[in-house]
Design an enzyme around this catalytic site. Structure first.
Site, mmCIF file in Angstrom:
data_model
loop_
_atom_site.group_PDB
_atom_site.id
_atom_site.type_symbol
_atom_site.label_atom_id
_atom_site.label_comp_id
_atom_site.label_asym_id
_atom_site.label_seq_id
_atom_site.Cartn_x
_atom_site.Cartn_y
_atom_site.Cartn_z
ATOM 1 N N GLU A 1 -1.198 -8.460 5.267
ATOM 2 C CA GLU A 1 -1.136 -8.613 6.732
ATOM 3 C C GLU A 1 -2.528 -8.532 7.364
ATOM 4 O OE1 GLU A 1 -0.649 -5.872 5.163
ATOM 5 O OE2 GLU A 1 -1.186 -4.121 6.388
ATOM 6 N N HIS B 1 -3.612 -5.516 1.269
ATOM 7 C CA HIS B 1 -2.903 -5.693 2.537
ATOM 8 C C HIS B 1 -2.852 -7.163 2.936
ATOM 9 C CE1 HIS B 1 -2.531 -1.487 4.001
ATOM 10 N NE2 HIS B 1 -3.570 -1.270 3.218
ATOM 11 N N CYS C 1 0.833 -1.210 0.000
ATOM 12 C CA CYS C 1 0.000 0.000 0.000
ATOM 13 C C CYS C 1 0.870 1.264 0.000
ATOM 14 C CB CYS C 1 -0.973 -0.034 1.172
ATOM 15 S SG CYS C 1 -2.324 1.151 0.997
#
Lengths: 230, 81, 734
Positions: free
Chosen positions: A205, A203, A86
């Site tokens: 994560e 993302h 990002c």
């Protein structure tokens, strides 16, 4: 192996990425302060999501001047793995480690939602545990993820198989309807020529634990771990 | 010395914000407006450099910091003298 | 000289001025007058609401900090505490929606991280005028962008909230922002100025002329000139606040701080006097040392400025260096501007002269407290239900219309502009009865909800107060969470009007009664009066924020139907109550009462039962019946379910079908469960004396309601879903 997560002023996914690399995947992980000059011998540098320098001027535009970015540049030149997520991807574009630039999303709004992504190449250090054509469900959260590059660059990316992720629907269909932010050729993630620097807008994560409704992001981190251990 | 720098998207780059402003103006009845490009404006005060240095410094910082040359271009002007 | 106009400009009455003179023993100078006007404003002093707020229950075994600090704190186990609060930013959001909402977020976050807690969630309760007016649309767009711009950049997820629409909010939008943070129980910090001689540090952004008189603005009605009041609105800098947050949390975690308070509304004035007052000390500051963004600022302006992203810190003399190092690391100033003194006076110097010298106590605690006049309004729009309009011929169409009304339609247009996933704790995506956050490295989850209903409170304020608490707690019970603490935001009109004060008193008593029955403490909150424009008041709007806990996150359930063929069970009773429903308002343009009545003891039993069957893992979904009634509730269970299964429901109550489908009787929850569990649920319900019966089955592609053998609603589930999903984006399309 050892992950290093760069902390810019305004990074806000640094702690999330740390949690996944360290607590979820069980690997040594360190924070790398942007003003330092020491990469602490990490095996993979991650530029996390967030709003480095408030996204003021342009996303990533000020972060690229952070002292540590000199070391990150040299590290990448020598073949070290660098992953930009990002805002981290935006910094890599501003640094010129990846080609192109980001424009505002086509609807001119911040977009936070799950999207489907088609994995286009699994011969990279970041995707070797995935299958070509695999559909990943991951969240995005950005205002400027509308990828732009001039036609020559887009040609090159295509010919060299350097587009790694494209926005698609649940069945893997890539179309303008599913191109949530208006990116050129629905590009959500790409890699450099040497194959050691990758940037992606979604993302991973945020989707590496079952409680968060998708674990599809793990494959990115697990590929890196596999590559380092191989 | 005072300098004004204008940054805008290159012609080849779609400017969705400009497009939206144009659309809004059209809905308000200003349908003679043909195009809108949105940009950024910087006003910079400088001190302790020569005219010649100024000619070199402004394009340099514009290229390096204020714009992303892949998508943006700039023009600049002196506001004093 | 101080004359009537000057007092009017400062929203001070003549009697208040006389009191100031008496308290300080002389006429105040202009700066001192400004200080009193801020601290004695309704916003800071609660002078009209205090006598009523004292009725709220504020203690309980889990309460670590009740009202009176930056935020309330409850013990959530595992050595952790939850720090939370709600605040309104109504007036600034009307004048400049983006910045008003953004700085509202900034302010509430500072309240949380000042206490040493890292904020982990934001929720907001928003109310706007109807979206067919361009101004309301643009206010909503601006407010949502403002919350998004600030919260996203800070990296605090906005995980839930509510958005409602009504004419009364047209020129009085409500923006109530809730934030919650986590802190280790032994690392909590308070606003105090202890230790005579200790330095006072100013940290964060420089001071400019922004927001001078923001607090007094929030304490006055709007006239026609309020659009011209724009300079009063502060501009937020979320990047600076993010740095400030990291620096403050680093300093508190290293125990380098004695006391800390943010400079929000009422800036330097409020932080200096409140901290000194809490510790019974005095404070001395030198304004020449205050970092300033503009030149030529007067003491009056510096003391009253509401520039954002600033904090005041008291630390030990030996720790100043360490504190300054941390702030320097984050590129922030930390400047000594004064010290803690004996003698409980605020002394301010400027260019070598003392410009303020007043007793702290007078400023903070001796503002007159008003027992405002109270009068029950003559008409409360109560009509007998036999005046109800004819039953619409096509109730399927009525349901579709309700589902596509902005108040009930899907809110994704709003919440996808908020980063609701950052910090990776968001276990439920927005749109469920409550937000659910896992706490990393524990099995615990926190459930959060905001709830309010202006129309109920308008028609019957006491019931409205009770219902707001009951529904918020029911929302938590629906996900399986036990309510632990409440914060409230009470939005009202002009307190100098006796009818407004009567409603205020009734609402507070309703809330108070409900909190006592449910045994949950109110740990803080906010009162926003003067929500009036051009003489027109908002409906009284109490918004309740409730925090609850689940010991095992794996037990949590959401609203969506999970499988085809599951039984649908109604807990509670459908009563013949059409009053105050959204159905009457939207379909017939009628607003009359009474709102659905509530039996708090029954409600409590129902919630307890629900928590029990959820902890036994007997049910697959739960959703409470609220605005839009049973029909809308069931449709939502379908829309948020896996593959959106349709359903078929049969009802047999002897009442008008529209009341049955869309009435808003309290204390009802729709659950779904598999065959094996249904009998156990019914048996246990009987034992616990809870009304409980199977009303239908999930499955198929249609939304079907039968009443006394007749099909009253028959809709394609996909078509209904699409009406609900696309309504708001269509309205908001540029």
């Amino acid at each position: 192996m050892k992950f290093g997560i760069v902390v810019f002023p305004g990074s806000n996914c640094d702690r999330d990425t740390f949690h996944v690399c360290n607590h979820v995947l069980g690997h040594k992980t360190v924070y790398l302060w942007h003003k330092s000059h020491d990469l602490q011998d990490v095996d993979c540098v991650i530029l996390p999501g967030g709003f480095s320098y408030g996204d003021y001027l342009r996303p990533g535009a000020i972060g690229k001047f952070s002292p540590l970015m000199n070391e990150v540049g040299e590290y990448a030149d020598k073949g070290g793995l660098v992953l930009g997520i990002c805002n981290g991807f935006q910094v890599l574009l501003e640094l010129g480690l990846l080609p192109g630039a980001m424009l505002r999303n086509k609807n001119l709004k911040f977009l936070c939602q799950f999207v489907h992504l088609r994995l286009e190449d699994n011969k990279t250090a970041f995707t070797r545990k995935a299958k070509i054509g695999q559909i990943l469900r991951m969240p995005i959260a950005h205002f400027d993820g509308n990828y732009y590059a001039d036609p020559g660059i887009l040609d090159e990316l295509r010919k060299e198989n350097r587009v790694i992720l494209r926005y698609c629907d649940a069945n893997g269909l890539v179309s303008e309807d599913n191109n949530v932010n208006g990116s050129a050729e629905s590009i959500a993630g790409l890699i450099n020529k040497k194959g050691n620097v990758m940037g992606l807008m979604p993302h991973p994560e945020r989707c590496s634990e079952q409680i968060l409704s998708s674990e599809d992001g793990r494959v990115i981190f697990e590929s890196v771990i596999d590559f380092i251990h191989a | 010395m005072k300098v004004r720098i204008l940054v805008s998207f290159k012609e080849s780059v779609l400017d969705p914000q400009g497009q939206t402003v144009k659309h809004a103006l059209h809905t308000l009845g200003y349908d003679f407006i043909k195009n809108v490009r949105q940009g950024k404006l910087f006003e910079i005060d400088l001190d302790g450099i020569s005219e010649k240095e100024l000619e070199k410094i402004i394009p340099e910082i514009s290229d390096k910091v204020l714009t992303n040359p892949i998508i943006e271009k700039f023009t600049w002007e002196r506001l004093d003298g | 000289m101080i004359d009537k106009k000057l007092l009017d400009d400062h929203n001070l009455t003549h009697e208040e001025y006389d009191r100031i003179v008496e308290l300080i023993g002389r006429e105040p100078n202009l700066t001192e007058l400004g200080i009193f006007s801020l601290m004695w404003s309704e916003h800071c002093s609660y002078k009209s609401s205090k006598v009523h707020l004292q009725k709220l229950p504020v203690s309980g075994k889990n309460v670590i900090q009740g009202p009176g600090e930056n935020a309330g704190i409850i013990d959530i186990g595992d050595g952790l505490a939850a720090v939370f609060k709600i605040e309104s930013h109504n007036h600034p959001s009307y004048i400049e929606p983006y910045q008003g909402a953004a700085t509202g977020v900034g302010g509430i976050l500072r309240d949380i991280f000042t206490m040493g807690a890292r904020p982990i969630a934001l929720l907001d309760s928003l109310r706007f005028g109807p979206l067919d007016k361009a101004q309301n649309k643009s206010i909503m767009s601006g407010v949502v962008s403002g919350i998004s711009g600030y919260g996203n950049s800070m990296g605090i997820p906005t995980v839930g909230g509510e958005t409602c629409f009504h004419e009364c909010y047209s020129k009085n939008p409500l923006v109530n922002v809730f934030a919650l943070g986590l802190v280790e129980k032994d690392k909590i910090f308070y606003a105090k100025a202890e230790g005579i001689g200790n330095p006072v540090l100013y940290v964060g952004a420089k001071t400019g002329r922004d927001g001078i008189h923001g607090a007094t603005m929030a304490s006055a009605e709007f006239g026609k000139d309020s659009e011209a009041k724009r300079p009063n609105v502060q501009v937020g800098d979320p990047f600076r606040e993010k740095l400030l947050m990291e620096a403050c949390l680093e300093a508190t975690s290293k125990n380098l701080i004695i006391g800390i308070q943010d400079m929000g509304a009422a800036g330097l004035t409020c932080s200096t006097t409140e901290m000194a007052s809490k510790s019974g000390t005095g404070i001395e500051i030198n304004l020449d040392k205050v970092p300033q963004r503009e030149t030529g600022m007067t003491p009056y302006e510096i003391m009253l400025s509401e520039s954002q992203e600033r904090m005041l810190i008291i630390t030990g003399r030996d720790k100043v260096d360490d504190v300054q190092k941390i702030f320097a690391k984050w590129d922030l100033d930390a400047v000594i501007i004064g010290r803690v003194t004996e003698g409980s006076r605020l002394k301010v110097s400027f260019k070598g002269k003392i410009v303020v010298d007043i007793p702290v106590e007078a400023v903070v605690n001796l503002c007159p407290v008003y027992q405002r006049e109270i009068c029950r309004p003559a008409s409360l729009s109560m009509f007998p239900t036999d005046l109800l309009p004819d039953i619409p011929g096509d109730l399927s169409a009525s349901l579709l219309r309700l589902l596509s009304s902005p108040s009930l339609a899907d809110k994704e247009w709003i919440f996808r502009q908020y980063d609701h996933m950052v910090q990776i704790n968001t276990a439920f995506l927005p749109g469920m009865d409550a937000a659910l956050l896992r706490l990393k490295d524990t099995k615990i989850a926190l459930a959060l909800t905001l709830d309010g209903n202006g129309l109920y409170a308008q028609l019957d304020p006491r019931t409205g107060g009770k219902a707001a608490v009951a529904e918020a707690c029911r929302n938590l019970a629906c996900v399986g969470a036990l309510p632990m603490g409440v914060t409230n935001c009470l939005n009202f009109g002009n307190p100098e009007k006796p009818e407004t004060m009567w409603r205020f008193q009734e609402v507070v008593e309703g809330i108070s009664e409900a909190c006592r029955v449910f045994d949950i403490p109110v740990t803080g909150g906010n009162v926003s009066f003067y929500n009036e424009s051009e003489g027109k008041s908002i409906y009284p709007t109490p918004v309740l924020g409730v925090v609850g806990k689940i010991d095992d996150i794996n037990k949590a359930v959401d609203t969506g139907f999970k499988r085809e063929g599951d039984d649908i069970i109604l807990l509670g009773t459908n009563r013949d109550e059409a009053g105050a429903s959204l159905y009457l308002k939207l379909m017939h343009g009628l607003e009359f009462g009474p709102p659905p009545q509530i039996d708090l003891e029954k409600e409590k039993k129902l919630q307890k039962f629900l928590l029990e069957i959820i902890s036994l893992s007997w049910i697959r979904s739960a959703h409470d019946v609220s605005e839009g009634g049973l029909a809308v509730c069931l449709a939502e269970c379908c829309f948020s379910g896996k593959n959106r299964p349709g359903f078929s429901v049969t009802l047999e109550e002897n009442m008008r079908p529209d009341t049955l489908l869309f009435g808003e009787s309290q204390s009802r929850v729709v659950i779904s469960a598999g065959k094996k569990e249904v009998q156990k649920i019914i048996a246990l319900a009987k034992e616990r004396d809870i009304p409980c019966r199977v009303i239908g089955k999930t499955g198929g592609k249609r939304i079907l309601f039968k009443h006394n053998g007749k099909t009253v609603i028959d809709l394609d589930a996909g078509q209904a879903f699409s009406a609900w999903k696309t309504a708001l984006p269509k309205i908001m399309a540029p």
